[in-house]
Motif scaffolding. Structure first.
Motif, mmCIF file in Angstrom:
data_model
loop_
_atom_site.group_PDB
_atom_site.id
_atom_site.type_symbol
_atom_site.label_atom_id
_atom_site.label_comp_id
_atom_site.label_asym_id
_atom_site.label_seq_id
_atom_site.Cartn_x
_atom_site.Cartn_y
_atom_site.Cartn_z
ATOM 1 N N GLU A 140 16.938 -3.135 -6.308
ATOM 2 C CA GLU A 140 17.222 -4.856 -4.732
ATOM 3 C C GLU A 140 17.738 -5.377 -4.361
ATOM 4 O OE1 GLU A 140 13.135 -6.264 -3.245
ATOM 5 O OE2 GLU A 140 12.090 -4.064 -3.541
ATOM 6 N N LYS A 158 4.962 -13.239 -3.734
ATOM 7 C CA LYS A 158 3.115 -13.473 -3.165
ATOM 8 C C LYS A 158 3.504 -15.226 -4.097
ATOM 9 C CE LYS A 158 1.562 -10.495 -4.375
ATOM 10 N NZ LYS A 158 0.784 -9.756 -4.869
ATOM 11 N N SER A 184 6.651 -12.613 -0.270
ATOM 12 C CA SER A 184 6.996 -11.490 -0.240
ATOM 13 C C SER A 184 6.483 -10.713 0.551
ATOM 14 C CB SER A 184 6.062 -10.463 -1.984
ATOM 15 O OG SER A 184 6.044 -9.964 -2.085
ATOM 16 N N SER A 196 5.984 -7.068 0.103
ATOM 17 C CA SER A 196 4.655 -6.547 -0.241
ATOM 18 C C SER A 196 4.052 -6.523 -1.462
ATOM 19 C CB SER A 196 5.894 -5.092 -1.079
ATOM 20 O OG SER A 196 6.311 -5.959 -2.176
ATOM 21 N N GLU A 197 2.614 -5.882 -1.882
ATOM 22 C CA GLU A 197 1.450 -5.729 -2.718
ATOM 23 C C GLU A 197 1.803 -6.622 -4.221
ATOM 24 O OE1 GLU A 197 -2.001 -7.076 -1.770
ATOM 25 O OE2 GLU A 197 -0.925 -7.409 0.071
ATOM 26 N N TYR A 198 2.988 -6.021 -4.132
ATOM 27 C CA TYR A 198 3.842 -6.618 -5.628
ATOM 28 C C TYR A 198 5.170 -6.682 -5.699
ATOM 29 C CZ TYR A 198 4.932 -4.806 -10.818
ATOM 30 O OH TYR A 198 4.992 -4.022 -11.330
ATOM 31 N N ASP A 199 5.019 -7.799 -6.595
ATOM 32 C CA ASP A 199 6.120 -8.686 -6.830
ATOM 33 C C ASP A 199 6.758 -9.341 -8.089
ATOM 34 O OD1 ASP A 199 4.518 -10.667 -7.556
ATOM 35 O OD2 ASP A 199 4.564 -12.070 -6.353
#
Length: 175
Positions: A11, A27, A37, A39-42
């Protein structure tokens, strides 16, 4: 065995960079310049996931700006763990780590920053202000999630398995 690198390296072309540090979405519930964010994973989750494995490495090949953000996060977690001990209750840890995250800290290019050889300074004053705000938000969110990880099972004392890593120095550096 090589160290674990950031999964956000792909990214890097989409993220904003200040100097050569990636400004990745987070997040967070804290105010700051980070994009939310999707996505769930940052990057904060990644720092907490890779902290214990990467602290054993004295050398780390930097493959991109996301790795520099990961390095900063790992060194900050180490600094947080050094402030706590096995008898620190959760409320006291929240106070300690909140103060640590809000304390004045050096950014790349400033004299007190320990990794100036690896990080480029911001180009101008506006970028420096933006980077300081992003890192403050990053530090607050990381400290908040670290508290949840340390005191997940017992609010009266932190996990001894995490505090055992307070003596380790990733890349022989500290913030």
């Amino acid at each position: 065995m090589p160290a674990y690198h950031s999964t956000f390296l792909a990214e890097d072309s989409n993220s904003r960079n200040v100097g050569n540090l990636a400004i990745l979405p987070i997040k967070t519930k804290f105010k700051g310049p980070s994009l939310p964010s999707m996505s769930e994973y940052d990057i904060i989750d990644e720092v907490l996931d890779l902290f214990r494995a990467n602290t054993f490495f004295k050398n780390f090949e930097i493959k991109g700006p996301a790795d520099r953000t990961l390095i900063y996060g790992i060194l900050y977690v180490s600094q947080c763990l050094n402030q706590l001990n096995l008898t620190t209750p959760r409320q006291e840890a929240v106070r300690i780590l909140t103060n640590l995250s809000l304390d004045n800290f050096a950014i790349p290019g400033e004299i007190g920053f320990p990794l100036n050889s690896l990080y480029q300074p911001p180009r101008d004053k506006n970028e420096a202000i933006f980077l300081r705000q992003y890192l403050a938000q990053f530090r607050q969110e990381l400290a908040s999630r670290l508290i949840g990880t340390l005191y997940g099972g017992d609010p009266s004392k932190p996990s001894k398995y995490w505090l055992a890593f307070s003596r380790k120095k990733f890349m022989n550096k500290s913030l």
